[in-house]
Scaffold this active site. Sequence first.
Site, short mmCIF file in Angstrom:
data_model
loop_
_atom_site.label_atom_id
_atom_site.label_comp_id
_atom_site.label_asym_id
_atom_site.label_seq_id
_atom_site.Cartn_x
_atom_site.Cartn_y
_atom_site.Cartn_z
N ALA A 30 25.79 60.68 -24.21
CA ALA A 30 24.40 60.32 -23.95
C ALA A 30 24.14 60.41 -22.45
O ALA A 30 25.04 60.19 -21.63
CB ALA A 30 24.12 58.91 -24.45
N LYS A 31 22.91 60.72 -22.09
CA LYS A 31 22.52 60.75 -20.67
C LYS A 31 21.89 59.41 -20.31
O LYS A 31 20.82 59.06 -20.80
CB LYS A 31 21.53 61.89 -20.39
N TRP A 32 22.57 58.66 -19.48
CA TRP A 32 22.14 57.31 -19.12
C TRP A 32 21.07 57.34 -18.05
O TRP A 32 21.06 58.21 -17.19
CB TRP A 32 23.34 56.48 -18.66
#
Length: 354
Positions: A28-30
């Site tokens: 996931a891209k935080w």
Amino acid sequence: MDLPVMPPVKPMLAKPVKKIPPDMQYEAKWDGFRAIVFRDGAETELGSRTGKPLTRYFPELVAALTACLPERCVLDGEIVIARDGHLDFDALTERIHPAESRVKLLAERTPASFVAFDLLALGDDAYVDRPLTERRSALVEALSGAVPPVHVAPATTDPELAADWFRTYEGAGLDGVIAKPLDLRYRQNERLMFKIKHERTADAVVAGYRFHKSGPIVGSLLLGLYDEAGALQHVGVCAAFSMRRREELVAELEPLRLGADEEHPWAAWAEESAHESARLPGAPSRWSGKKDLSWVPLRPERVVEVAYDHMENGARFRHTAQFRRWRPDRAPESCTYAQLEEPVRYDLAEVLGG
């Protein structure tokens, strides 16, 4: 501090692509502060993406990392703050405060978490020249005993699961998906990873512009949306024009410049107190420093379609919006928050437990 990889470290970066590429590791891209953690015994330091230290702003996180991490290590990851199961970037920016008393208070009110997704060094060994698969395995093992607020970012090599994360995790405030080649070595400040971000479009009112840093040409368009009460709220900016187009826009927008006797919806933008009850351009910020935030007011009569990734707290564009086209067929008053697509809510705890 004496580690195989020493500060400052500029983190490895990602370049945007439209689709999730095959045969990679996916995460996931935080949406937080990128941070490099350096721990050597009792010493723990947090370095920002620019190399400047973040240590003093997150004392509760420094204590947690010192308690959870191996005795000597260097990690890449993201500092985030969650509220009600959702990432809160506004709360994160409030943590960058010059007053120690304020930092201490916010550390108690809005404690931060750290999500680790890469290992640069462990013990006396540097891992930057090892492939991603080896670094990932060592990271998971090294942080096997970690407890909140320290987490290991979920990862998969299944593109279908990554696509599911892309669809669902946005509801927890995440920004998209990162794809990393399995044999990737860690290279500072190089765009060797791939990011797939959400993109939506919205019609917004152009209510002003700022000049470009290079001279009297348009730097960015100031965008607004009408709220339920009929007030025009500042929601962000649109930029990334060519230099020629910036020059053309000055003449193109000239007929919309306000006369001396005309009132603008954002006339109180320079008054700090006005920002408490409305979203206006030029809000005081610790990030802007001495940057000139003045702007040229326009009559809010022109509509533009822009692309954006997501909204911050449902109130403004999180990043700079991208120009798509003018919308002469749209009335400014029709540009409201109601047009915006809201992702289905998803609990951040489900992400970190994945």
